[in-house]
Design a protein around this motif. Structure first.
Motif, PDB file in Angstrom:
ATOM      1  N   PHE A  66       0.826  -1.206   0.000  1.00  0.00           N
ATOM      2  CA  PHE A  66       0.000   0.000   0.000  1.00  0.00           C
ATOM      3  C   PHE A  66       0.863   1.260   0.000  1.00  0.00           C
ATOM      4  N   CYS A  67       1.955   1.240   0.749  1.00  0.00           N
ATOM      5  CA  CYS A  67       2.867   2.388   0.752  1.00  0.00           C
ATOM      6  C   CYS A  67       3.508   2.585  -0.617  1.00  0.00           C
ATOM      7  N   LEU A  68       3.910   1.493  -1.257  1.00  0.00           N
ATOM      8  CA  LEU A  68       4.498   1.602  -2.589  1.00  0.00           C
ATOM      9  C   LEU A  68       3.474   2.048  -3.627  1.00  0.00           C
ATOM     10  N   ILE A 101      14.060  12.017   0.903  1.00  0.00           N
ATOM     11  CA  ILE A 101      13.023  11.242   1.602  1.00  0.00           C
ATOM     12  C   ILE A 101      13.568   9.867   1.983  1.00  0.00           C
ATOM     13  N   LYS A 102      14.244   9.202   1.065  1.00  0.00           N
ATOM     14  CA  LYS A 102      14.803   7.874   1.347  1.00  0.00           C
ATOM     15  C   LYS A 102      15.871   7.951   2.432  1.00  0.00           C
ATOM     16  N   GLU A 103      16.729   8.958   2.347  1.00  0.00           N
ATOM     17  CA  GLU A 103      17.806   9.102   3.322  1.00  0.00           C
ATOM     18  C   GLU A 103      17.261   9.378   4.718  1.00  0.00           C
ATOM     19  N   LYS A 104      16.361  10.331   4.840  1.00  0.00           N
ATOM     20  CA  LYS A 104      15.799  10.653   6.157  1.00  0.00           C
ATOM     21  C   LYS A 104      14.915   9.529   6.676  1.00  0.00           C
ATOM     22  N   GLY A 105      14.190   8.850   5.789  1.00  0.00           N
ATOM     23  CA  GLY A 105      13.350   7.735   6.201  1.00  0.00           C
ATOM     24  C   GLY A 105      14.157   6.605   6.809  1.00  0.00           C
ATOM     25  N   MET A 106      15.288   6.282   6.195  1.00  0.00           N
ATOM     26  CA  MET A 106      16.145   5.239   6.741  1.00  0.00           C
ATOM     27  C   MET A 106      16.795   5.684   8.051  1.00  0.00           C
ATOM     28  N   PHE A 107      17.132   6.976   8.137  1.00  0.00           N
ATOM     29  CA  PHE A 107      17.731   7.507   9.361  1.00  0.00           C
ATOM     30  C   PHE A 107      16.759   7.411  10.534  1.00  0.00           C
ATOM     31  N   TYR A 108      15.522   7.854  10.333  1.00  0.00           N
ATOM     32  CA  TYR A 108      14.528   7.791  11.410  1.00  0.00           C
ATOM     33  C   TYR A 108      14.163   6.346  11.744  1.00  0.00           C
ATOM     34  N   SER A 109      14.080   5.520  10.734  1.00  0.00           N
ATOM     35  CA  SER A 109      13.728   4.112  10.956  1.00  0.00           C
ATOM     36  C   SER A 109      14.771   3.399  11.801  1.00  0.00           C
ATOM     37  N   TYR A 110      16.029   3.769  11.628  1.00  0.00           N
ATOM     38  CA  TYR A 110      17.108   3.147  12.393  1.00  0.00           C
ATOM     39  C   TYR A 110      16.860   3.301  13.894  1.00  0.00           C
ATOM     40  N   PHE A 111      16.473   4.490  14.326  1.00  0.00           N
ATOM     41  CA  PHE A 111      16.252   4.723  15.747  1.00  0.00           C
ATOM     42  C   PHE A 111      14.990   4.031  16.251  1.00  0.00           C
ATOM     43  N   MET A 119       7.457  -2.306   8.169  1.00  0.00           N
ATOM     44  CA  MET A 119       6.407  -1.295   8.315  1.00  0.00           C
ATOM     45  C   MET A 119       6.994   0.077   8.641  1.00  0.00           C
ATOM     46  N   THR A 120       7.992   0.124   9.500  1.00  0.00           N
ATOM     47  CA  THR A 120       8.569   1.408   9.894  1.00  0.00           C
ATOM     48  C   THR A 120       9.241   2.110   8.723  1.00  0.00           C
ATOM     49  N   VAL A 121      10.010   1.382   7.948  1.00  0.00           N
ATOM     50  CA  VAL A 121      10.727   1.989   6.826  1.00  0.00           C
ATOM     51  C   VAL A 121       9.744   2.574   5.814  1.00  0.00           C
ATOM     52  N   PHE A 122       8.763   1.810   5.407  1.00  0.00           N
ATOM     53  CA  PHE A 122       7.872   2.290   4.357  1.00  0.00           C
ATOM     54  C   PHE A 122       6.872   3.328   4.859  1.00  0.00           C
ATOM     55  N   LEU A 123       6.421   3.205   6.091  1.00  0.00           N
ATOM     56  CA  LEU A 123       5.546   4.244   6.631  1.00  0.00           C
ATOM     57  C   LEU A 123       6.303   5.552   6.848  1.00  0.00           C
ATOM     58  N   SER A 124       7.580   5.469   7.193  1.00  0.00           N
ATOM     59  CA  SER A 124       8.359   6.700   7.315  1.00  0.00           C
ATOM     60  C   SER A 124       8.542   7.360   5.949  1.00  0.00           C
ATOM     61  N   PHE A 125       8.691   6.574   4.881  1.00  0.00           N
ATOM     62  CA  PHE A 125       8.753   7.140   3.537  1.00  0.00           C
ATOM     63  C   PHE A 125       7.473   7.900   3.207  1.00  0.00           C
ATOM     64  N   VAL A 126       6.328   7.322   3.541  1.00  0.00           N
ATOM     65  CA  VAL A 126       5.046   7.972   3.252  1.00  0.00           C
ATOM     66  C   VAL A 126       4.914   9.262   4.045  1.00  0.00           C
ATOM     67  N   ILE A 127       5.244   9.225   5.322  1.00  0.00           N
ATOM     68  CA  ILE A 127       5.131  10.419   6.163  1.00  0.00           C
ATOM     69  C   ILE A 127       6.065  11.521   5.655  1.00  0.00           C
ATOM     70  N   LEU A 128       7.277  11.153   5.301  1.00  0.00           N
ATOM     71  CA  LEU A 128       8.226  12.153   4.797  1.00  0.00           C
ATOM     72  C   LEU A 128       7.844  12.652   3.409  1.00  0.00           C
ATOM     73  N   ALA A 129       7.220  11.807   2.592  1.00  0.00           N
ATOM     74  CA  ALA A 129       6.772  12.251   1.268  1.00  0.00           C
ATOM     75  C   ALA A 129       5.659  13.290   1.409  1.00  0.00           C
ATOM     76  N   LYS A 130       4.815  13.149   2.403  1.00  0.00           N
ATOM     77  CA  LYS A 130       3.779  14.151   2.647  1.00  0.00           C
ATOM     78  C   LYS A 130       4.385  15.437   3.203  1.00  0.00           C
ATOM     79  N   ARG A 131       5.465  15.279   3.971  1.00  0.00           N
ATOM     80  CA  ARG A 131       6.082  16.422   4.615  1.00  0.00           C
ATOM     81  C   ARG A 131       6.894  17.270   3.639  1.00  0.00           C
ATOM     82  N   TYR A 132       7.663  16.634   2.727  1.00  0.00           N
ATOM     83  CA  TYR A 132       8.534  17.361   1.817  1.00  0.00           C
ATOM     84  C   TYR A 132       7.900  17.552   0.477  1.00  0.00           C
TER      85      TYR A 132
END
Length: 129
Positions: free
Chosen positions: A52-54, A71-81, A116-129
């Protein structure tokens, strides 16, 4: 061969529906037999959420510009934590014997939360940027 935006979206959405139905049917069967969660049904749910995220992100990810790279870079960074937090909480729960998990279940839970965290963070960041 390049896939157009609408075809990619509908393909991912259709695959997400199939995975969601499969996950729900396996989960309901496992619940009725009192053996929930085995682990693999959580992975199927994670793959459904990923699809669904894709479906949402496929038109944006086809253009590989600076915004998408950010978006990919920040999504992976936030997902790591978040993933480190999941591991920390899971270690505490298992150590205190509050939930009895075997190794397969623990790995499936971590893998599902990671997907779930990686792809949902991509969606959230895509809406943000």
């Amino acid at each position: 061969m390049k896939m157009d935006s609408k075809t990619g979206r509908w393909s991912f959405f259709f695959l997400g529906i199939i995975q969601l139905i499969t996950s729900l049917s396996i989960s309901l069967t496992a619940i009725s037999m009192h053996v929930f969660p085995k682990g693999h049904e959580l992975l199927l749910l994670a793959v459904a959420i990923m699809s669904f995220c894709l479906a949402y992100l496929s038109p944006e990810f086809q253009q590989n510009d600076e915004r998408i790279k950010k978006i990919k870079e920040k999504g992976m960074f936030y997902s790591y934590f978040f993933i480190l937090g999941y591991m920390f909480v899971l270690m505490i729960i298992v150590q205190r014997n509050e939930i009895f998990l075997n190794t397969y279940q623990a790995i499936c839970i971590l893998a599902s939360l990671t997907i779930m965290t990686v792809f949902l963070s991509f969606v959230i960041l895509a809406k943000r940027y």
